[in-house]
Design a protein around this motif. Structure first.
Motif, PDB file in Angstrom:
ATOM      1  N   LEU A   1       0.846  -1.195   0.000  1.00 32.56           N
ATOM      2  CA  LEU A   1       0.000   0.000   0.000  1.00 32.56           C
ATOM      3  C   LEU A   1       0.878   1.241   0.000  1.00 32.56           C
ATOM      4  O   LEU A   1       1.806   1.355   0.806  1.00 32.56           O
ATOM      5  CB  LEU A   1      -0.909   0.026   1.234  1.00 32.56           C
ATOM      6  CG  LEU A   1      -1.614   1.359   1.524  1.00 32.56           C
ATOM      7  CD1 LEU A   1      -2.652   1.662   0.444  1.00 32.56           C
ATOM      8  CD2 LEU A   1      -2.261   1.351   2.902  1.00 32.56           C
ATOM      9  N   ASP A   2       0.589   2.152  -0.887  1.00 28.25           N
ATOM     10  CA  ASP A   2       1.167   3.488  -0.859  1.00 28.25           C
ATOM     11  C   ASP A   2       0.070   4.403  -0.327  1.00 28.25           C
ATOM     12  O   ASP A   2      -0.848   4.789  -1.064  1.00 28.25           O
ATOM     13  CB  ASP A   2       1.596   3.903  -2.267  1.00 28.25           C
ATOM     14  CG  ASP A   2       2.262   5.280  -2.297  1.00 28.25           C
ATOM     15  OD1 ASP A   2       2.006   6.085  -1.378  1.00 28.25           O
ATOM     16  OD2 ASP A   2       3.015   5.557  -3.245  1.00 28.25           O
ATOM     17  N   ALA A   3       0.163   4.715   0.969  1.00 23.74           N
ATOM     18  CA  ALA A   3      -0.917   5.467   1.608  1.00 23.74           C
ATOM     19  C   ALA A   3      -1.051   6.869   1.035  1.00 23.74           C
ATOM     20  O   ALA A   3      -2.177   7.383   0.885  1.00 23.74           O
ATOM     21  CB  ALA A   3      -0.683   5.532   3.116  1.00 23.74           C
ATOM     22  N   ALA A   4       0.063   7.499   0.720  1.00 22.51           N
ATOM     23  CA  ALA A   4       0.000   8.870   0.201  1.00 22.51           C
ATOM     24  C   ALA A   4      -0.710   8.924  -1.149  1.00 22.51           C
ATOM     25  O   ALA A   4      -1.515   9.828  -1.410  1.00 22.51           O
ATOM     26  CB  ALA A   4       1.408   9.444   0.089  1.00 22.51           C
TER      27      ALA A   4
ATOM     28  N   GLY B   1       3.599   3.738   5.041  1.00 24.21           N
ATOM     29  CA  GLY B   1       3.505   5.077   5.588  1.00 24.21           C
ATOM     30  C   GLY B   1       2.524   5.178   6.734  1.00 24.21           C
ATOM     31  O   GLY B   1       2.437   6.218   7.401  1.00 24.21           O
ATOM     32  N   LEU B   2       1.773   4.110   7.006  1.00 26.42           N
ATOM     33  CA  LEU B   2       0.854   4.078   8.137  1.00 26.42           C
ATOM     34  C   LEU B   2       1.609   3.657   9.401  1.00 26.42           C
ATOM     35  O   LEU B   2       2.679   3.052   9.332  1.00 26.42           O
ATOM     36  CB  LEU B   2      -0.289   3.098   7.879  1.00 26.42           C
ATOM     37  CG  LEU B   2      -1.150   3.354   6.640  1.00 26.42           C
ATOM     38  CD1 LEU B   2      -2.244   2.287   6.558  1.00 26.42           C
ATOM     39  CD2 LEU B   2      -1.744   4.748   6.651  1.00 26.42           C
ATOM     40  N   THR B   3       1.025   3.958  10.545  1.00 30.25           N
ATOM     41  CA  THR B   3       1.573   3.478  11.810  1.00 30.25           C
ATOM     42  C   THR B   3       1.042   2.072  12.063  1.00 30.25           C
ATOM     43  O   THR B   3      -0.180   1.873  12.161  1.00 30.25           O
ATOM     44  CB  THR B   3       1.177   4.404  12.977  1.00 30.25           C
ATOM     45  OG1 THR B   3       1.663   5.725  12.708  1.00 30.25           O
ATOM     46  CG2 THR B   3       1.771   3.905  14.275  1.00 30.25           C
ATOM     47  N   VAL B   4       1.940   1.099  12.142  1.00 27.85           N
ATOM     48  CA  VAL B   4       1.558  -0.305  12.322  1.00 27.85           C
ATOM     49  C   VAL B   4       2.226  -0.818  13.582  1.00 27.85           C
ATOM     50  O   VAL B   4       3.446  -1.010  13.618  1.00 27.85           O
ATOM     51  CB  VAL B   4       1.956  -1.154  11.102  1.00 27.85           C
ATOM     52  CG1 VAL B   4       1.569  -2.607  11.315  1.00 27.85           C
ATOM     53  CG2 VAL B   4       1.312  -0.608   9.827  1.00 27.85           C
TER      54      VAL B   4
END
Length: 414
Positions: A89-92, A263-266
């Motif tokens: 996943l590319d969150a941006a 880019g997410l907090t995991v």
């Protein structure tokens, strides 16, 4: 950021309960844009709780657990991408890559990839063809049932006496199997329900012909020698047990490895705010979501693996996308779960912990029907019942109001 526009595109990653409830809610709330549903299994969404009970027992056909058939999916105008796993996943950019290299882009994304069973170290080369099972999917349940019913007296070892392990043991015993349950803790479920109620749960196994061995660590599992096959479970104390079937039920891990570079907090799940946003335009729901739960005047990052909460979170996540981050309503449920074991239904409201203060306020452990309150830091934390569903639900308003422990005990005497 405002809510999604009516002609935007939404990608839902995870074709299970939470993801499907998000799809249904988007359409029910009037969203007309494209919806893509990505699922690792070839099956359309289905219910998981019956897999360890009715489906495994053979009392329900597989089609009875279906949440969405082709007609329903078509009516909701869902683009299905089934049999494919999300790998990045590319969150941006809000782009998702799946295992065949395809990149899916959305104006908004719902993350609902759930959780996967923990495996025992050293068993990577073993699988259902050897008699070693975990139970998470419909195919798992059907394969396990086939193995259990392949012979008249199947010897089964269940590793783990938590809720899933106890349910599997119960179903196997009802099928006429010889069942041994191995639990590493001295008292099963003590980490969730405390030692008093955990000890009561332990007695249920013996009462129904199941050999429960507590404090039993597993050193390894190997294929049995000889023409008849099977497995040998080696215990850390030196003993061993031969079995035709071994079921590992030692919990699950959130399926978030594919999000490592997103880019997410995991951290033990995808970390979300109290509206289930993990980032702008991205929400999470179900077993993989760890959200900021506001209750009792406090905040707590929490991840809960329950059917009811996954369903509610799917609805809330969809509504959050529609409303936008600033205007979305906080997700503040009262968790509820149940477990059916040996023809007995456990029901729990709230979020109990093994170190909570526990008080039996109705019935008794001896009679097997009771209501127990769980208190922590001067507050009512949870309520559990066996055989007293009406009395259980009578405490729900207190949990919603963040009742003090003393007020809950007073309520119980009325």
């Amino acid at each position: 950021m405002p809510g999604i526009a009516n002609d935007d595109a939404v990608v839902v990653v995870g074709a299970s309960l939470a993801g499907w409830r998000a799809v249904e809610t988007l359409r029910a709330e009037g969203f007309e844009g494209d919806i893509t549903l990505v699922g690792e299994e070839l099956h359309l969404p289905y219910d998981r709780p019956p897999l360890s009970k009715q489906v495994l027992a053979g009392t329900w056909p597989p089609e009875r657990v279906v949440l969405a058939d082709r007609h329903r999916s078509s009516a909701l105008r869902v683009h299905e991408v089934l049999g494919h796993r999300a790998v990045r996943l590319d969150a941006a950019a809000r782009q998702i890559e799946i295992d065949d290299g395809t990149v899916l882009a959305g104006d908004a994304i719902v993350l609902a990839t759930g959780a996967s069973p923990r495996r025992l170290p050293g068993t990577e080369e073993l699988g259902p063809h050897d008699g070693l099972f975990t139970l998470r999917t419909l195919d798992d349940s059907l394969a396990l049932r086939s193995a259990l019913t392949a012979r008249e007296s199947c010897r089964v070892v269940v590793i783990g006496a938590g809720f899933i392990g106890a349910e599997v043991a119960s179903t196997c015993a009802a099928l006429g199997c010889q069942v041994t349950v191995l639990e590493a803790m001295e008292i099963p479920l003590a980490n969730v329900l405390g030692p008093q109620i955990g000890a009561h749960c332990a007695t249920l196994h013996a009462d129904h012909g199941v050999d429960l061995r507590t404090g039993a660590g597993v050193a390894g599992i190997q294929r049995a020698e000889g023409a008849h096959g099977g497995l040998v479970v080696a215990l850390s104390g030196g003993d061993s047990i031969e079995a035709h079937v071994v079921v590992v039920g030692i919990g699950v891990l959130p399926s978030v490895g594919w999000l490592d570079a997103s880019g997410l907090t995991v951290e033990n799940g995808v970390v979300c705010d109290d509206r289930l946003f993990a980032a702008e335009g991205i929400v999470a729901a179900g077993d993989m979501a760890r959200w900021n739960w506001r209750h009792d005047g406090r905040e707590e990052l929490i991840r809960i693996e329950h059917w009811q909460l996954a369903a509610e979170a799917g609805v809330s996540a969809a509504r959050s996308l529609l409303a936008g981050r600033a205007d979305a309503v906080p997700f503040n449920p009262i968790p509820y779960f149940w477990s059916d074991q040996f023809d007995i239904r456990f029901q729990v409201l709230g979020n109990p912990g093994g170190t909570d203060e526990v008080k039996i306020v109705d019935g008794s452990l001896d009679e097997g029907k009771f209501v127990a309150l769980f208190g922590r830091a001067g507050r009512l934390r949870a309520v559990m019942a066996i055989g007293k569903p009406r009395q259980l639900m009578g405490f729900r308003p207190l949990l919603e109001a963040g009742s003090s422990w003393d007020d809950a005990l007073t309520h119980a005497t009325k």
